[in-house]
Scaffold this motif. Structure first.
Motif, mmCIF file in Angstrom:
data_model
loop_
_atom_site.group_PDB
_atom_site.id
_atom_site.type_symbol
_atom_site.label_atom_id
_atom_site.label_comp_id
_atom_site.label_asym_id
_atom_site.label_seq_id
_atom_site.Cartn_x
_atom_site.Cartn_y
_atom_site.Cartn_z
ATOM 1 N N LEU A 196 0.818 -1.210 0.000
ATOM 2 C CA LEU A 196 0.000 0.000 0.000
ATOM 3 C C LEU A 196 0.849 1.257 0.000
ATOM 4 C CD1 LEU A 196 -2.812 -1.008 2.532
ATOM 5 C CD2 LEU A 196 -2.710 -1.367 0.053
ATOM 6 N N LEU A 197 2.176 1.103 0.068
ATOM 7 C CA LEU A 197 3.070 2.258 0.062
ATOM 8 C C LEU A 197 3.323 2.792 -1.343
ATOM 9 C CD1 LEU A 197 5.661 1.106 2.752
ATOM 10 C CD2 LEU A 197 3.883 2.856 2.991
ATOM 11 N N PHE A 198 2.663 2.191 -2.339
ATOM 12 C CA PHE A 198 2.776 2.678 -3.710
ATOM 13 C C PHE A 198 2.036 4.008 -3.847
ATOM 14 C CE2 PHE A 198 0.451 3.163 -7.709
ATOM 15 C CZ PHE A 198 1.494 3.246 -8.609
ATOM 16 N N PHE A 199 2.683 4.988 -4.509
ATOM 17 C CA PHE A 199 2.058 6.285 -4.747
ATOM 18 C C PHE A 199 2.104 6.597 -6.232
ATOM 19 C CE2 PHE A 199 4.210 6.926 -0.499
ATOM 20 C CZ PHE A 199 3.062 6.669 0.239
ATOM 21 N N ILE A 274 -7.560 -2.957 -5.297
ATOM 22 C CA ILE A 274 -6.555 -2.175 -4.570
ATOM 23 C C ILE A 274 -5.607 -1.477 -5.542
ATOM 24 C CG2 ILE A 274 -4.553 -2.345 -3.040
ATOM 25 C CD1 ILE A 274 -6.017 -4.552 -1.540
ATOM 26 N N LYS A 275 -5.148 -2.215 -6.541
ATOM 27 C CA LYS A 275 -4.221 -1.641 -7.524
ATOM 28 C C LYS A 275 -4.851 -0.453 -8.232
ATOM 29 C CE LYS A 275 -1.438 -2.835 -11.588
ATOM 30 N NZ LYS A 275 -1.080 -3.910 -12.555
ATOM 31 N N GLU A 276 -6.121 -0.571 -8.556
ATOM 32 C CA GLU A 276 -6.817 0.520 -9.241
ATOM 33 C C GLU A 276 -6.889 1.756 -8.349
ATOM 34 O OE1 GLU A 276 -8.629 3.017 -11.679
ATOM 35 O OE2 GLU A 276 -7.867 1.060 -12.299
ATOM 36 N N LEU A 302 -7.110 2.431 2.281
ATOM 37 C CA LEU A 302 -5.974 2.112 1.411
ATOM 38 C C LEU A 302 -4.959 3.251 1.341
ATOM 39 C CD1 LEU A 302 -7.898 0.413 -1.550
ATOM 40 C CD2 LEU A 302 -6.625 -0.712 0.288
ATOM 41 N N GLY A 303 -5.212 4.309 2.095
ATOM 42 C CA GLY A 303 -4.292 5.435 2.090
ATOM 43 C C GLY A 303 -4.478 6.373 0.921
ATOM 44 N N LEU A 353 0.654 13.808 2.966
ATOM 45 C CA LEU A 353 -0.757 13.572 3.264
ATOM 46 C C LEU A 353 -1.083 12.091 3.198
ATOM 47 C CD1 LEU A 353 -3.749 14.400 3.638
ATOM 48 C CD2 LEU A 353 -3.843 14.789 1.161
ATOM 49 N N ARG A 354 -0.602 11.417 2.156
ATOM 50 C CA ARG A 354 -0.895 9.997 1.997
ATOM 51 C C ARG A 354 -0.239 9.158 3.102
ATOM 52 N NH1 ARG A 354 -2.484 8.401 -3.988
ATOM 53 N NH2 ARG A 354 -2.535 6.343 -3.023
ATOM 54 N N LYS A 355 0.949 9.519 3.488
ATOM 55 C CA LYS A 355 1.639 8.763 4.535
ATOM 56 C C LYS A 355 0.924 8.913 5.881
ATOM 57 C CE LYS A 355 6.265 8.744 2.473
ATOM 58 N NZ LYS A 355 7.665 9.233 2.587
#
Length: 379
Positions: A196-199, A274-276, A302-303, A353-355
């Motif tokens: 989930l750390l993908f941005f 999730i990938k989407e 999912l962040g 923000l996402r983190k």
């Protein structure tokens, strides 16, 4: 954990099925059973009522000229509850997520609590269903619903919006009401959270700003607002993409910024779902009417931050901070455009923000909801 009375879960349909009402009853039951809150989810089959629906609709047509609203009728409630006649003589506790089921008077041995996202009055008015039924029938529906609330032990709402209606439209005592937002309808137990750390990449001439849309109803869920927003980005030569999950393709307009994804079964294809969502910069929810807005919770767990506006129960889907942006109701697309341009400058501010959001994921899970339900129902 303190021993509490177990409950039967009732919804308008099969509470055991993951396709019923977007998976809310299924996820509620699955997690509540783990904590010993609910013993069994009830399966009610409204498809068996087709004959009675035809008769009822004909009567409504002849009497009022409006053959709609069978699902809110006393006959509908009684016929559905008859499917569990075997429970009539049992002492049991029921948690219902449909305001008209069961319909009072229920058996003396039943204790009933409600967990609702909106009152029927709100659904009829905000979703423009009131014009489908007669005024006298609407009064009857609301009267029966109010009696249910008066006779129930507790009414738990998923949004402050619903609480306001209970107090103002139904004159229910505030001490009887609680607020507990629902969880995201995603089972992340087996998901490697490191994934989930993908941005998404920083927006540029080659990488568009990506916002996502989830829902079956493009019009009601605010899809056309996103097109107006896209037009502003196009006018300023900034790549912008709207990725659409849910609606049928033939219900969507043609627009150069719109990218059709289609329906993703998040129970059978969770990794794809999730990938989407992780590929989006923001989820969106600019609905014309919205009782809660579960898609917000699915993004947040999912962040993925969200942008939305203050309509209906949407505000109750959000934490107090670090979620994105909730605009005042019906904002100008230009205001949303300006905010988006600011949040990406510098891009590190957006990544921050996402983190922060990822650290809050437990608050969007059903486990958190169930623990709070136990506290309220066990008082």
């Amino acid at each position: 954990m303190e021993n509490i009375s177990k409950k039967y879960l009732i919804c308008n349909g099969d509470a055991n099925s993951y396709i019923t009402h977007g998976g809310l009853p299924y996820n509620l039951f699955k997690n509540a059973k783990k904590y010993g809150l609910i013993d069994k989810a009830i399966s009610l089959d409204y498809k068996k009522l087709k004959y009675w629906k035809s008769i009822w609709n004909l009567f409504q047509l002849l009497k009022y000229g409006k053959p709609k609203g069978f699902q809110w009728s006393q006959l509908y409630a009684k016929k559905l509850i008859k499917q569990i006649n075997y429970l009539n003589d049992q002492e049991l506790s029921i948690l219902s997520i449909y305001p008209l089921l069961p319909s009072y008077p229920w058996p003396d041995k039943w204790d009933v609590d409600f967990y609702i996202d909106a009152t029927i009055s709100q659904i009829l008015d905000e979703y423009n269903f009131s014009n489908l039924i007669s005024k006298s029938y609407k009064v009857e529906i609301i009267s029966r619903e109010k009696l249910n609330y008066l006779r129930a032990n507790k009414i738990i709402c998923r949004s402050n919006w619903a609480i306001k209606s209970l107090i103002n439209d139904y004159q229910i005592e505030e001490s009887k009401i609680s607020l507990i937002p629902g969880g995201a309808n995603l089972d992340l137990k087996e998901v490697d959270r490191s994934k989930l750390l993908f941005f998404p990449p920083k927006p540029s001439i080659n990488n568009p700003i990506i916002v996502g849309f989830i829902g079956l109803d493009w019009e009601r869920k605010g899809g056309n607002f996103l097109l107006k927003l896209a037009d502003i980005f196009i006018e300023n030569n900034i790549p912008f993409e709207i990725r659409v999950v849910g609606p049928k393709k033939n219900t969507l307009p043609n627009h150069k910024s719109l990218k059709y994804v289609g329906f993703i079964d998040k129970f059978l294809n969770l990794d794809l779902f999730i990938k989407e969502l992780k590929s989006w910069h923001f989820g969106t929810l600019f609905s014309k009417a919205e009782a809660f807005g579960i898609s917000n919770r699915e993004c947040l767990i999912l962040g993925v931050p969200v942008i939305c506006h203050d309509i209906g129960g949407i505000s109750s889907t959000l934490p107090e901070s670090n979620f994105g942006k909730m605009f005042d109701a019906n904002p100008s697309p230009l205001i949303v455009y300006s905010w988006l341009m600011d949040i990406f400058n510098p891009y590190d501010k957006y990544i921050g923000l996402r983190k922060k959001l990822l650290k809050q994921y437990k608050s969007f899970a059903w486990d958190s909801t169930i623990i709070n339900l136990i506290k309220v129902l066990n008082k």
